[in-house]
Scaffold this motif. Structure first.
Motif, short mmCIF file in Angstrom:
data_model
loop_
_atom_site.label_atom_id
_atom_site.label_comp_id
_atom_site.label_asym_id
_atom_site.label_seq_id
_atom_site.Cartn_x
_atom_site.Cartn_y
_atom_site.Cartn_z
N UNK A 38 0.79 -1.22 0.00
CA UNK A 38 0.00 0.00 0.00
C UNK A 38 0.82 1.27 0.00
N UNK A 39 1.94 1.27 0.71
CA UNK A 39 2.78 2.47 0.74
C UNK A 39 3.33 2.80 -0.64
N UNK A 58 -5.36 -5.03 -3.36
CA UNK A 58 -5.47 -6.09 -2.35
C UNK A 58 -5.88 -5.43 -1.04
N UNK A 59 -6.75 -6.08 -0.32
CA UNK A 59 -7.21 -5.50 0.95
C UNK A 59 -6.21 -5.73 2.08
N UNK A 60 -5.67 -6.93 2.16
CA UNK A 60 -4.81 -7.29 3.30
C UNK A 60 -3.35 -7.29 2.87
N UNK A 61 -2.61 -6.27 3.35
CA UNK A 61 -1.19 -6.14 3.05
C UNK A 61 -0.48 -5.57 4.29
N UNK A 62 0.81 -5.87 4.42
CA UNK A 62 1.56 -5.28 5.52
C UNK A 62 1.82 -3.79 5.26
N UNK A 63 2.23 -3.09 6.26
CA UNK A 63 2.60 -1.67 6.24
C UNK A 63 1.41 -0.74 6.01
N UNK A 64 0.71 -0.87 4.90
CA UNK A 64 -0.47 -0.04 4.62
C UNK A 64 -1.46 -0.92 3.86
N UNK A 65 -2.58 -1.24 4.48
CA UNK A 65 -3.51 -2.16 3.83
C UNK A 65 -4.37 -1.43 2.80
N UNK A 66 -5.14 -2.21 2.06
CA UNK A 66 -5.94 -1.65 0.98
C UNK A 66 -6.99 -0.65 1.44
N UNK A 67 -7.59 -0.89 2.59
CA UNK A 67 -8.59 0.06 3.10
C UNK A 67 -7.96 1.40 3.44
N UNK A 68 -6.72 1.38 3.94
CA UNK A 68 -6.02 2.63 4.23
C UNK A 68 -5.72 3.39 2.94
N UNK A 102 -16.49 1.84 2.32
CA UNK A 102 -15.29 2.69 2.27
C UNK A 102 -15.13 3.36 0.90
N UNK A 103 -15.92 2.90 -0.08
CA UNK A 103 -15.89 3.55 -1.39
C UNK A 103 -15.37 2.69 -2.52
N UNK A 104 -15.18 1.40 -2.29
CA UNK A 104 -14.73 0.54 -3.39
C UNK A 104 -15.80 0.45 -4.45
N UNK A 105 -15.38 0.40 -5.69
CA UNK A 105 -16.30 0.23 -6.82
C UNK A 105 -16.85 -1.19 -6.83
N UNK A 106 -15.98 -2.16 -6.51
CA UNK A 106 -16.36 -3.56 -6.53
C UNK A 106 -15.50 -4.31 -5.53
#
Length: 124
Positions: A38-39, A58-68, A102-106
């Motif tokens: 994400x970073x 991707x939603x689940x990632x280290x450092x900065x996840x997809x939702x962030x 959170x605003x995802x299109x899909x």
């Protein structure tokens, strides 16, 4: 989005997914840029906010996840307009609702097939 001219940002911390997803989309003529977390994605988005036509995140990632990343995009007047497709193994109803709220299109649940991915990206 016109496929041949569209630039996609594909973000995933799994190197296999960073190979497979561009392969699945290569026949559609997209320009694809990848980021491994994400970073890195956020840095690319800030560097040139008008560069990308859609983000496959991707939603689940280290450092900065997809939702962030998505939250940061929604706070930016240019980036908020870019469709974001969350792709993740977190496929529970509450997780899907959180992503869409959170605003995802899909919200694309892993594993997904090539034709489903292609259809969703074309729609975005």
């Amino acid at each position: 989005m016109e496929q041949g001219n569209a630039t996609l940002l594909v973000v995933d911390d799994d190197s296999v997914n960073l190979e497979i997803i561009p392969e699945d989309l290569q026949d559609d003529g997209y320009h694809i840029v990848t980021a491994s977390d994400g970073e890195q994605a956020w840095a690319l988005l800030q560097e040139d906010p008008n560069r990308f036509d859609a983000v496959l995140l991707d939603r689940m990632m280290p450092r900065m996840d997809g939702l962030a990343v998505l939250a940061c995009m929604k706070d930016n007047p240019v980036l908020t307009l870019i469709p974001v497709i969350l792709q993740t193994a977190a496929a529970g109803t509450l997780q899907m609702q959180a992503g869409l709220n959170a605003g995802a299109y899909y919200y694309l649940s892993k594993p997904f097939d090539k034709e489903t991915l292609r259809a969703i990206v074309r729609a975005a």
